[in-house]
Design a protein around this motif. Structure first.
Motif, short mmCIF file in Angstrom:
data_model
loop_
_atom_site.label_atom_id
_atom_site.label_comp_id
_atom_site.label_asym_id
_atom_site.label_seq_id
_atom_site.Cartn_x
_atom_site.Cartn_y
_atom_site.Cartn_z
N GLY A 1 59.59 49.32 32.47
CA GLY A 1 59.13 49.52 31.09
C GLY A 1 58.08 50.60 30.94
N GLY A 2 57.63 51.15 32.07
CA GLY A 2 56.70 52.28 31.98
C GLY A 2 55.24 51.88 31.82
N PRO A 3 54.32 52.87 31.83
CA PRO A 3 52.88 52.61 31.84
C PRO A 3 52.38 51.67 30.75
CG PRO A 3 53.30 54.94 32.23
CD PRO A 3 54.62 54.31 31.90
N SER A 4 53.02 51.69 29.58
CA SER A 4 52.51 50.83 28.49
C SER A 4 52.79 49.36 28.79
CB SER A 4 53.19 51.22 27.17
OG SER A 4 54.60 51.01 27.28
N ALA A 5 53.67 49.10 29.77
CA ALA A 5 54.03 47.71 30.07
C ALA A 5 53.30 47.17 31.30
CB ALA A 5 55.54 47.61 30.30
N TYR A 6 52.53 48.00 32.00
CA TYR A 6 51.91 47.58 33.27
C TYR A 6 51.05 46.32 33.08
CZ TYR A 6 52.95 52.23 35.30
OH TYR A 6 53.55 53.39 35.76
N ALA A 7 50.19 46.33 32.08
CA ALA A 7 49.26 45.21 31.91
C ALA A 7 50.02 43.92 31.63
CB ALA A 7 48.27 45.52 30.78
N ALA A 8 51.01 43.99 30.75
CA ALA A 8 51.79 42.79 30.41
C ALA A 8 52.58 42.32 31.63
CB ALA A 8 52.73 43.10 29.25
N ASN A 9 53.11 43.26 32.41
CA ASN A 9 53.89 42.88 33.59
C ASN A 9 53.00 42.20 34.63
OD1 ASN A 9 56.19 43.94 32.42
ND2 ASN A 9 56.03 45.92 33.49
N ILE A 10 51.80 42.74 34.82
CA ILE A 10 50.87 42.12 35.77
C ILE A 10 50.48 40.73 35.28
CG2 ILE A 10 48.49 42.26 36.64
CD1 ILE A 10 48.92 45.37 36.70
N GLN A 11 50.22 40.61 33.99
CA GLN A 11 49.82 39.31 33.44
C GLN A 11 50.97 38.30 33.55
OE1 GLN A 11 46.89 38.39 33.06
NE2 GLN A 11 47.53 36.36 32.38
N ALA A 12 52.19 38.79 33.34
CA ALA A 12 53.37 37.90 33.43
C ALA A 12 53.50 37.33 34.84
CB ALA A 12 54.63 38.66 33.05
N LEU A 13 53.18 38.14 35.84
CA LEU A 13 53.24 37.64 37.22
C LEU A 13 52.18 36.58 37.46
CD1 LEU A 13 53.82 41.04 38.99
CD2 LEU A 13 55.35 39.07 39.18
N ARG A 14 50.97 36.84 36.94
CA ARG A 14 49.87 35.87 37.13
C ARG A 14 50.18 34.59 36.35
NH1 ARG A 14 45.78 39.92 36.01
NH2 ARG A 14 44.98 40.68 38.00
N ALA A 15 50.63 34.77 35.12
CA ALA A 15 50.78 33.61 34.21
C ALA A 15 51.88 32.67 34.71
CB ALA A 15 51.13 34.11 32.81
N GLY B 1 60.80 41.69 46.05
CA GLY B 1 61.62 40.94 45.10
C GLY B 1 60.86 39.94 44.27
N VAL B 2 59.53 40.10 44.19
CA VAL B 2 58.72 39.16 43.40
C VAL B 2 58.81 39.52 41.92
CG1 VAL B 2 56.39 38.27 42.97
CG2 VAL B 2 57.12 38.78 45.32
N THR B 3 59.10 38.50 41.09
CA THR B 3 59.21 38.71 39.63
C THR B 3 58.55 37.54 38.91
OG1 THR B 3 61.22 37.40 39.37
CG2 THR B 3 61.51 39.71 40.05
N PRO B 4 58.35 37.64 37.60
CA PRO B 4 57.82 36.48 36.87
C PRO B 4 58.73 35.26 36.98
CG PRO B 4 57.57 38.46 35.55
CD PRO B 4 58.41 38.83 36.74
N ASP B 5 60.01 35.50 37.27
CA ASP B 5 60.95 34.36 37.35
C ASP B 5 60.81 33.56 38.64
OD1 ASP B 5 63.55 36.40 35.81
OD2 ASP B 5 61.96 35.13 34.92
N ASN B 6 60.32 34.18 39.70
CA ASN B 6 60.18 33.42 40.96
C ASN B 6 58.72 33.24 41.39
OD1 ASN B 6 59.46 35.88 42.18
ND2 ASN B 6 61.57 36.28 42.86
N ALA B 7 57.79 33.83 40.67
CA ALA B 7 56.37 33.78 41.07
C ALA B 7 55.85 32.35 41.16
CB ALA B 7 55.52 34.59 40.10
N ASP B 8 56.28 31.49 40.25
CA ASP B 8 55.74 30.12 40.28
C ASP B 8 56.19 29.38 41.55
OD1 ASP B 8 58.07 28.66 37.84
OD2 ASP B 8 58.35 30.10 39.47
N ARG B 9 57.45 29.58 41.93
CA ARG B 9 57.94 28.91 43.16
C ARG B 9 57.24 29.44 44.39
NH1 ARG B 9 63.55 29.76 44.25
NH2 ARG B 9 63.53 31.58 42.89
N ILE B 10 56.96 30.75 44.36
CA ILE B 10 56.31 31.41 45.52
C ILE B 10 54.87 30.90 45.67
CG2 ILE B 10 55.49 33.64 46.38
CD1 ILE B 10 57.95 34.91 44.96
N VAL B 11 54.18 30.79 44.56
CA VAL B 11 52.79 30.30 44.61
C VAL B 11 52.76 28.81 44.93
CG1 VAL B 11 50.69 29.94 43.24
CG2 VAL B 11 51.91 32.12 43.11
N ALA B 12 53.71 28.08 44.39
CA ALA B 12 53.77 26.63 44.68
C ALA B 12 54.01 26.39 46.17
CB ALA B 12 54.88 25.98 43.86
N ALA B 13 54.69 27.33 46.82
CA ALA B 13 54.96 27.19 48.27
C ALA B 13 53.71 27.48 49.10
CB ALA B 13 56.08 28.15 48.69
N GLY B 14 52.71 28.14 48.45
CA GLY B 14 51.46 28.38 49.17
C GLY B 14 50.97 29.81 49.19
#
Ligand code: DX5
Ligand code: ZN
Length: 219
Positions: free
Chosen positions: A203-217, A177-190
């Motif tokens: 969004g398919g293969p063309s969106a993989y890079a942006a989706n990965i970056q959105a999780l990191r960002a 259930g990890v998404t860009p919307d909760n990733a910051d709280r998850i990382v802040a928790a440790g």
């Protein structure tokens, strides 16, 4: 520190997993999370060591193999030989977690302890010297696309303290259930690593890079 991102191929097109692994590698993933399910420990079936062996030539990224199987000990060598780099075993999958971790280390692989939502993080303290990764299940295991359990944030904070006190540098990897919307709280928790299936494959293969970056960002 930015978290490691481990896309879960459970959300990929099973008819094109080699292509998916190659594309995830090109899209900037840090690891490939491979969910092995036996229809007994969890109510779903996926694949075995043969799939790991088949995928191995398609990426040099670490294969982060999550064994949702019981018994687990009879299969550790097969997954190690097939090309797993980290092997996660569930604390709930039988009475011999310590010896399973010992065996994974003896096979030259990184050892992960996976814990379900109802399992206390204290179990990690008992195997701290063998544990390279703690895999925190933030959903009940078996399926992708579920909603993150906020109750697990408290557990991540407790694990952060346990791992820091142990001084082992073990990864705290969050799975479910990890998404860009909760990733910051998850990382802040440790947390220091994020598994994501549906959030990466949306969004398919063309969106993989942006989706990965959105999780990191957002972390
Ligand atoms: C669930 C698996 C997870 C799952 C994550 O049992 O262990 O790795 O594939 O998928 P999402 O990110 O969609 O929850
Ligand atoms: Zn998983």
């Amino acid at each position: 520190m930015l978290p490691l991102i481990a896309p879960s191929i459970l959300s990929a097109d099973f008819a094109a997993l080699g292509d998916a692994v190659r594309r995830l590698d090109e899209a900037g993933a840090d690891m490939i999370h491979i969910d092995v399910m036996d229809g007994h420990f969890v109510p779903n079936l996926t694949f075995g060591p043969g799939m790991v062996r088949a995928l191995r030539p398609h990426s040099a990224l670490p294969f982060d193999v999550h064994l949702m199987i019981e018994p687990v000990a009879p299969y550790l060598e097969a997954f190690a030989e097939a090309g797993a780099d980290t092997i996660h075993v569930h604390a709930e999958a039988g009475p011999h977690l310590h010896s399973s971790l010992q065996k994974i280390k003896a096979l030259g692989k990184k050892a992960g302890v996976a814990i379900n939502p109802a399992t206390s993080p204290d179990v990690v303290g008992e195997v701290r010297e063998l544990c390279d990764v703690v895999l925190v299940m933030s959903v009940n295991p078996g399926f992708g696309g579920q909603v993150f359990l906020d109750s697990q944030l408290r557990k991540i904070e407790r694990l952060r303290a346990i791992v820091d006190e142990a001084g082992t540098g073990a990864l705290i990897e969050i799975d479910g259930g990890v998404t860009p919307d909760n990733a910051d709280r998850i990382v802040a928790a440790g947390a220091t690593a994020l598994v994501a299936g549906s959030a990466v494959f949306a969004g398919g293969p063309s969106a993989y890079a942006a989706n990965i970056q959105a999780l990191r960002a957002h972390a």
